[in-house]
Design a protein around this motif. Structure first.
Motif, PDB file in Angstrom:
ATOM      1  N   ARG A 169     -51.703  -8.300  -4.649  1.00  0.00           N
ATOM      2  CA  ARG A 169     -51.059  -8.350  -5.972  1.00  0.00           C
ATOM      3  C   ARG A 169     -52.028  -8.780  -7.062  1.00  0.00           C
ATOM      4  O   ARG A 169     -51.988  -8.283  -8.188  1.00  0.00           O
ATOM      5  N   ASP A 170     -52.914  -9.749  -6.757  1.00  0.00           N
ATOM      6  CA  ASP A 170     -53.859 -10.228  -7.761  1.00  0.00           C
ATOM      7  C   ASP A 170     -54.806  -9.120  -8.199  1.00  0.00           C
ATOM      8  O   ASP A 170     -55.158  -9.026  -9.382  1.00  0.00           O
ATOM      9  N   GLU A 171     -55.227  -8.281  -7.261  1.00  0.00           N
ATOM     10  CA  GLU A 171     -56.129  -7.184  -7.612  1.00  0.00           C
ATOM     11  C   GLU A 171     -55.404  -6.124  -8.432  1.00  0.00           C
ATOM     12  O   GLU A 171     -55.986  -5.516  -9.335  1.00  0.00           O
ATOM     13  N   ILE A 172     -54.128  -5.888  -8.141  1.00  0.00           N
ATOM     14  CA  ILE A 172     -53.334  -4.961  -8.947  1.00  0.00           C
ATOM     15  C   ILE A 172     -53.247  -5.477 -10.379  1.00  0.00           C
ATOM     16  O   ILE A 172     -53.480  -4.738 -11.345  1.00  0.00           O
ATOM     17  N   SER A 173     -52.941  -6.755 -10.537  1.00  0.00           N
ATOM     18  CA  SER A 173     -52.826  -7.353 -11.871  1.00  0.00           C
ATOM     19  C   SER A 173     -54.158  -7.307 -12.611  1.00  0.00           C
ATOM     20  O   SER A 173     -54.191  -7.094 -13.828  1.00  0.00           O
ATOM     21  N   ALA A 174     -55.270  -7.503 -11.893  1.00  0.00           N
ATOM     22  CA  ALA A 174     -56.586  -7.503 -12.525  1.00  0.00           C
ATOM     23  C   ALA A 174     -56.928  -6.152 -13.131  1.00  0.00           C
ATOM     24  O   ALA A 174     -57.769  -6.063 -14.029  1.00  0.00           O
ATOM     25  N   GLN A 175     -56.280  -5.089 -12.648  1.00  0.00           N
ATOM     26  CA  GLN A 175     -56.528  -3.758 -13.196  1.00  0.00           C
ATOM     27  C   GLN A 175     -55.552  -3.411 -14.319  1.00  0.00           C
ATOM     28  O   GLN A 175     -55.489  -2.270 -14.768  1.00  0.00           O
ATOM     29  N   GLY A 176     -54.788  -4.393 -14.766  1.00  0.00           N
ATOM     30  CA  GLY A 176     -53.872  -4.169 -15.868  1.00  0.00           C
ATOM     31  C   GLY A 176     -52.575  -3.516 -15.458  1.00  0.00           C
ATOM     32  O   GLY A 176     -51.839  -3.005 -16.313  1.00  0.00           O
TER      33      GLY A 176
END
Length: 237
Positions: A169-176
């Motif tokens: 989830r954190d990586e998804i959020s990091a991509q906007g």
């Protein structure tokens, strides 16, 4: 694994009882409090209000200048290639609509991102696997409560069904992008959300994906909703 849900009509009765229990009060006391509050506001000096207004205006102007400076810095960083891109991977269209006849939920698989970079699961990518993001939207039915989460989505590879990975989830959020966590049916429409899968074996040209609502008990009733399974294809990039 069996789920449990409650009919929304039952939830409505409970809410109505709660509101009725909290509705009592002293009207005279409320009116007196309101009048006292109004009198205090009228007695406040006008020059204080004007001073506060001027200070608020100056603060807004300073914040605007700071925001513009930050935006310019971010744009420069992106042009130099040092910033994280808003999206990674190769997009593919899906547009598969899955409707659960028992709950009335409609799950739309909008698209996917193939070969998404991942710091957390980089070792699987190096060994020939890949990370896949799915873009989904949910239009919940109005008959039941409960929620739809990451664990309800699967991808099939090497003859096995693997659940979406909440750990990304954190990586998804990091991509906007906005990750799916737990979407409550009472919220109605979800907008576009994302889930991630990591293929830990050899990547394939296409995958079969699935949304699976397990067999579900209706709380307080002698009724069980049968499992619903909707499948779709994740095409090659």
């Amino acid at each position: 694994m069996k789920k449990s849900v409650l009919r929304t009509s039952t939830l409505g009765v409970a809410l109505a009882m709660t509101l009725a229990a909290c509705g009592g009060g002293n009207d005279e006391q409320t009116e007196e409090t309101t009048e006292a509050t109004v009198e205090e506001q009228v007695d406040e000096p006008t020059d204080v209000e004007e001073t506060e207004s001027e200070e608020a205006t100056e603060d807004v102007e300073e914040e605007t200048e700071d925001t513009e400076a930050t935006d310019e810095t971010d744009e420069d960083t992106t042009e130099d290639g040092d910033a994280t891109p808003s999206e990674g991977g190769t997009p593919v269209e899906i547009n598969a609509e899955l409707t659960d006849p028992e709950t009335g939920d409609t799950i739309t698989i909008v698209s996917a991102l193939r070969d998404v970079p991942s710091e957390r699961d980089a070792s699987y990518i190096e060994d020939g696997g890949e990370v896949v993001y799915l873009e989904i939207s949910i239009e919940a039915g109005d008959q039941f409560g409960g929620a739809i989460g990451t664990n309800d989505f699967y991808i099939l590879y090497d003859g096995e069904e693997d659940r979406a990975k909440g750990t990304l989830r954190d990586e998804i959020s990091a991509q906007g992008l906005e990750p799916l966590e737990t979407f409550a049916r009472r919220d109605g429409s979800s907008g576009n959300l994302w889930v991630a899968f990591t293929v830990e074996g050899e990547r394939a040209d296409t995958y079969t994906g699935a949304y699976i609502r397990p067999e579900t008990e209706i709380l307080g009733e002698d009724e069980v909703l049968p499992e619903f399974r909707g499948e779709f294809t994740i095409p090659a990039p």
